[in-house]
Write an enzyme that holds these catalytic residues in place. Sequence first.
Site, PDB file in Angstrom:
ATOM      1  N   ASN A   1       0.807  -1.222   0.000  1.00 33.94           N
ATOM      2  CA  ASN A   1       0.000   0.000   0.000  1.00 33.94           C
ATOM      3  C   ASN A   1       0.842   1.274   0.000  1.00 33.94           C
ATOM      4  OD1 ASN A   1      -2.633   1.560   0.813  1.00 33.94           O
ATOM      5  ND2 ASN A   1      -1.172   2.052   2.434  1.00 33.94           N
TER       6      ASN A   1
ATOM      7  N   TYR B   1       3.919   9.056 -11.407  1.00 41.39           N
ATOM      8  CA  TYR B   1       2.940   8.283 -10.632  1.00 41.39           C
ATOM      9  C   TYR B   1       2.164   7.321 -11.536  1.00 41.39           C
ATOM     10  CZ  TYR B   1      -0.846   7.382  -7.278  1.00 41.39           C
ATOM     11  OH  TYR B   1      -1.742   6.793  -6.438  1.00 41.39           O
TER      12      TYR B   1
ATOM     13  N   ALA C   1       2.996   6.122 -14.390  1.00 39.85           N
ATOM     14  CA  ALA C   1       3.891   5.077 -14.899  1.00 39.85           C
ATOM     15  C   ALA C   1       4.068   3.965 -13.876  1.00 39.85           C
ATOM     16  CB  ALA C   1       5.239   5.689 -15.265  1.00 39.85           C
TER      17      ALA C   1
END
Length: 246
Positions: A89, A154, A156
Site C-alpha cells: 500500500n 505516478y 507510470a
Amino acid sequence: MRLQDKVAIITGGANGIGKAACELFLKQGAKVVIADYDQSSGRELENTLKADGKDAMFIQLDVSDGDSVQQMVKGVLEHYGKIDILINNAGTTKDAMLVKMTAEDFDRVIDVNLKGVFNCTQAIVPHMIANGYGKVINTSSVSGVYGNIGQTNYSATKAAVIGMTKTWAKELGRKGINVNAVAPGFTKTAMVEKMPEKVIQHMESIVSLPRLGEVEDIANAYLFLASDESSYITGHVLHVDGGIMM
C-alpha cells in the site's frame, strides 16, 4: 472472523488507507504489522491498537531500501513465525507537468511506488511459497489505467504495478499464492482534503457515484482480496473508483 490468525503486513500502514486497512484487518482476527516510514504515526497507532487489545506491531520501513525490507521481514518472522498476507500500500507523489518534472522527483516516485512493491514482494514470497499459501495485494490507481495530467511518474508506476501483478499471478498461482491489485479512484485522504473545494467538486462530478471514496472503501477491497472468499481470483485489478471514466 475472515482473517482469523492470519499475519498481514501492510506497508504505508500508519496513515490514510493503510491505517484503515490495519484497523479493519485486526477486527477480522488478523495479526497486523504496521510497516511505515513515519515512525511517529506508526508508534502512535501501534500503541492505540495494543491498548485496545489488538495484536499489532509497528516496524519502521523504507520500501525503496532492500536492506530495510529484509530487516522488516526478519523481524516479522521472528515475532510471528509466518507471513500470510502482504498489502503493498505504501506510495508517494511528486506531481508536475512533463516539461517541469525533475529527474529527482521522477526517480523518487519510481523507487517507492514501483521498486518498493518489487522489494517487498520478492523478499516475502519465498516464505509464502514454503507455506504453500499467500495473498499479495498491490495498490495501483485509476491513474495507472487512464493516465492523469501532471502525473507522468505516478501513472507510470501504477501502470507498471498492474503488469507486475499479472506476471506474478502467472508465476505464483501453482505455489498457492493469489496476486491481485486494487485501483482506487479519488479517495478522501489527507492529501486530497487539502485541495481547493472547486477541485474536489470537479472530482465528484466525473464519477457515477457522486462522492469521493472513503479510505474504508479501499480497505474493504483489500479485505476481500486478502480473505479466502477470493480464493479463485488472481491476476485481477479491482477498480474502487465510484465508476470513473465509465
